[in-house]
Motif scaffolding. Structure first.
Motif, short mmCIF file in Angstrom:
data_model
loop_
_atom_site.label_atom_id
_atom_site.label_comp_id
_atom_site.label_asym_id
_atom_site.label_seq_id
_atom_site.Cartn_x
_atom_site.Cartn_y
_atom_site.Cartn_z
N LEU A 1 -0.58 2.69 16.35
CA LEU A 1 -0.16 2.37 14.98
C LEU A 1 -0.14 3.65 14.16
O LEU A 1 -0.97 4.52 14.35
CB LEU A 1 -1.14 1.37 14.34
N GLY A 2 0.84 3.75 13.28
CA GLY A 2 0.93 4.93 12.43
C GLY A 2 1.45 4.55 11.06
O GLY A 2 1.70 3.38 10.78
N ARG A 3 1.60 5.55 10.22
CA ARG A 3 2.11 5.33 8.87
C ARG A 3 3.26 6.29 8.61
O ARG A 3 3.30 7.39 9.16
CB ARG A 3 1.00 5.61 7.82
N VAL A 4 4.15 5.86 7.74
CA VAL A 4 5.20 6.78 7.28
C VAL A 4 5.60 6.37 5.87
O VAL A 4 5.63 5.17 5.55
CB VAL A 4 6.42 6.77 8.24
N ALA A 5 5.86 7.34 5.03
CA ALA A 5 6.39 7.03 3.70
C ALA A 5 7.79 6.47 3.86
O ALA A 5 8.58 7.01 4.65
CB ALA A 5 6.40 8.30 2.84
N PRO A 6 8.13 5.41 3.15
CA PRO A 6 9.47 4.80 3.32
C PRO A 6 10.60 5.81 3.21
O PRO A 6 11.57 5.74 3.97
CB PRO A 6 9.51 3.76 2.20
N VAL B 1 -10.32 -4.00 12.59
CA VAL B 1 -10.01 -4.32 11.20
C VAL B 1 -9.73 -3.00 10.48
O VAL B 1 -10.57 -2.10 10.48
CB VAL B 1 -11.17 -5.06 10.52
N LEU B 2 -8.53 -2.89 9.89
CA LEU B 2 -8.05 -1.62 9.36
C LEU B 2 -7.61 -1.76 7.92
O LEU B 2 -7.01 -2.76 7.53
CB LEU B 2 -6.87 -1.14 10.23
N GLU B 3 -7.89 -0.74 7.14
CA GLU B 3 -7.51 -0.71 5.73
C GLU B 3 -6.16 -0.01 5.60
O GLU B 3 -6.04 1.17 5.88
CB GLU B 3 -8.58 0.04 4.94
N THR B 4 -5.14 -0.77 5.21
CA THR B 4 -3.82 -0.17 5.05
C THR B 4 -3.39 -0.16 3.59
O THR B 4 -2.23 0.16 3.28
CB THR B 4 -2.74 -0.97 5.83
N GLY B 5 -4.28 -0.49 2.69
CA GLY B 5 -3.88 -0.67 1.30
C GLY B 5 -3.14 -1.98 1.15
O GLY B 5 -2.96 -2.73 2.12
N GLY B 6 -2.72 -2.29 -0.02
CA GLY B 6 -1.93 -3.51 -0.21
C GLY B 6 -2.76 -4.75 -0.37
O GLY B 6 -2.22 -5.85 -0.36
N GLY B 7 -4.09 -4.63 -0.46
CA GLY B 7 -4.92 -5.76 -0.85
C GLY B 7 -5.49 -6.58 0.29
O GLY B 7 -6.45 -7.31 0.10
N SER B 8 -4.92 -6.50 1.50
CA SER B 8 -5.52 -7.24 2.62
C SER B 8 -5.72 -6.29 3.79
O SER B 8 -5.08 -5.26 3.89
CB SER B 8 -4.66 -8.44 3.02
N GLY C 1 0.81 -1.22 0.00
CA GLY C 1 0.00 0.00 0.00
C GLY C 1 0.83 1.26 0.00
O GLY C 1 0.29 2.36 0.19
N GLY C 2 2.15 1.17 -0.17
CA GLY C 2 2.96 2.35 -0.42
C GLY C 2 3.57 3.02 0.79
O GLY C 2 4.51 3.78 0.65
#
Lengths: 370, 370
Positions: A172-177, B66-73, A71-72
């Motif tokens: 939980l969090g997100r970061v661009a690589p 249940v969380l949507e993180t992209g990547g298909g699952s 998912g990027g």
């Protein structure tokens, strides 16, 4: 989950414990207080199955795990708890403040990776006799602090505790690589820099415990707030992650010297820290003077500062500092320089003399005997 | 993080507590034991900021987010803790078994969504005096159970506890969106079915606490293992998620009646449960007879079974049961039928009489006064 054991009459619970027996019989074995927190973490790391997992970008050893979910962007995962009697007392915090602080300490870990917080799981262990209103206040504080940071509570767990209240948050969090920063990556020649000011939280706690100290009201309020209501440097962390010039970052939670040591160990470098450059608030010397305490010691080893410590090349530092100020209004200051590992970890004192980090008590360790 | 407060001398800690004061003054307010675990969760859900987040597929209320993180699952996230004195005693478990169990109760939650576990964060709160070897055994058990399930420890936290040991695990997993099952989705007319057998864990705990009961050795070992060493039904959950015919699923951890109630409430249906169809092991009646206890009550309300309860259309049930047996070797049994909500939750007793669920004590609640 229903813990079966608790469903039974308490009279059946008092039995000789295998664990207690083991403790009595085997006085020669090692206790947790002997190896300390970091010794324990190293032992755990060695014994866990080391199955290579290509989806684990950063595993045990950093404050935050970095995971590839597709998912990027990377998934960030961290957890930190607040234990009554260890991390907080009800006389120095309200339930609302505790909730905000429990969120902030986790938000700060995500900030240190350059990430954006998204989802929280809240594990609450509480005694039966606690007021529901207190728990509601705790969740109001926690939910509000998360919401301001763009995160929501998505689940968790509640269980009875045998004594005090514990709140354990997984964030939980997100970061661009390309924006990810970790504690490893500092290079010899890099500037060591820190946001904001250090030592206020420690001063604040001292004042909570010695309210009769005669410190002027405004200074007292300032440092007490730094202790009870820390603010994670989220925008700052994202700015530093995005700027492309920072090599390593972590949040100052164990105390500057301890966290600087962690960065040096993870990066395989040494450091020279100029103590007179360590930034402190105007309130800090006033409080320290009133309490006859050492402001510098609080700034170097206090802990719970939740500022960002980072490594950046010397030529980029002015631009990075300027961008940080422009985007977030937060100042940062160069406090030293990373050097080759074999030069060790040294302080440059006010009079120019050099000293090893060990001249100071060093960092906090949860389990070491004190 | 360094908890500043713990760094100070213990003499300064004993002060009148704001919280204790509040408790004394305000006897009219509500205590946790008055609203109970599920009342608390409902209150928390109502007060948290309800910011719509399109990436949260399932939030507070199920065992797993249940969380949507992209990547298909989808990303699955759950947490569950083991508290000394509440969930376990050292005389009925070894550290190794505790580690395996702490993993299993979380794996079971992922199983109930049809998911595959991937990554764990382990939060450990332990007293200073504990043997390091005990903690290492705990992590060996925990790491081994996770590895068998395809998951690894990627991080966590260690802190001092004020009293006993607590291990709180957050487990992350993945599931294909089309294989996801939740506790809502049961429809009137669906069969209620359950894997394996129920009640053994409760019988096992009773035997740990009354070892002198004269139960034959093999039966005793069988049920004690069900209590100390539960096995999450991961392959079974994935098979049931994949088969395309199951409408709702959860794991039986609070006790069958309580968890069936949770499924009915989440799905907006009622149920008729045929008690004589509830599956029990051959060992259960033997143990119950020796202890002069009611085997059926243990099977209906025991808890910690970690079997899967699911709703499936009547016409598909034979195929699903067959597929489950073929793929996993695990049996399942139809134990009742979901009905319209206004028909309520009823037991059909051995003699054909009907009774409400409330005739049994119902489920476990962490905070209700007992």
């Amino acid at each position: 989950m229903k813990p079966l054991y608790r469903g039974l009459a308490s009279a059946t619970r008092r039995k000789a414990s295998r664990f207690a027996l083991e403790t009595r019989l085997d006085a020669m074995t090692t206790r947790l207080k002997d190896v300390g927190e970091f010794g324990l973490i190293e032992r755990i790391r060695r014994l866990l199955p080391g199955a290579p997992d290509v989806d684990v970008i950063v595993g045990i050893g950093d404050d935050v795990a970095v995971l590839e979910t597709g998912g990027g962007s990377y998934l960030l995962a961290t957890c930190d708890c607040q234990v009554e009697g260890v991390h907080f007392l009800w006389d120095t915090t309200t339930p609302f403040e505790l909730g905000r602080k429990a969120a902030a300490v986790n938000l700060s870990d995500i900030a240190a990776m350059g990430g954006a917080p998204r989802w929280a799981l809240v594990s609450l262990m509480a005694p039966q006799e606690i007021l529901v209103e207190s728990i509601e206040e705790l969740y109001r504080g926690l939910g509000g602090a998360l919401a301001e940071a763009g995160a929501v509570v998505v689940g968790g767990n509640t269980a009875k505790s045998s004594e005090g209240l514990i709140v354990d948050i997984t964030l939980l969090g997100r970061v661009a690589p390309e924006h990810l920063l970790t504690r490893s990556g500092a290079r010899p020649g890099d500037v060591a820099a820190v946001t904001g000011t250090l030592g206020d939280a420690r001063a604040g706690l001292e004042l909570w415990l010695r309210p009769e100290s005669g410190v002027p009201e405004e200074e007292a309020r300032t440092v007490k707030r730094r202790y009870t209501s820390p603010q994670a440097r989220l925008l700052e962390g994202q700015c530093l992650g995005r700027c492309g010039a920072v090599h390593a970052m972590l949040d100052v939670s164990d105390g500057l010297l301890s966290d600087l040591r962690h960065m040096c160990e993870a990066s395989g470098v040494g450091v020279e820290l100029e103590v007179e450059r360590v930034p402190v608030s105007p309130a800090l010397p006033a409080v320290a003077a009133a309490l006859k305490a050492d402001a510098l010691a609080w700034a170097l080893t206090g802990g719970e500062d939740y500022e960002l410590l980072f490594a950046v090349s010397e030529k980029d530092f002015p631009r990075v500092a300027d961008q940080l100020l422009q985007e977030t209004g937060t100042t940062c200051r160069a406090i030293g320089r990373f050097v080759d590992r074999d030069q060790g970890l040294r302080l440059i004192l006010e009079d120019g003399r050099r000293s090893s980090f060990d001249a100071y008590a060093g960092g906090w360790d949860h389990f070491k005997a004190t």
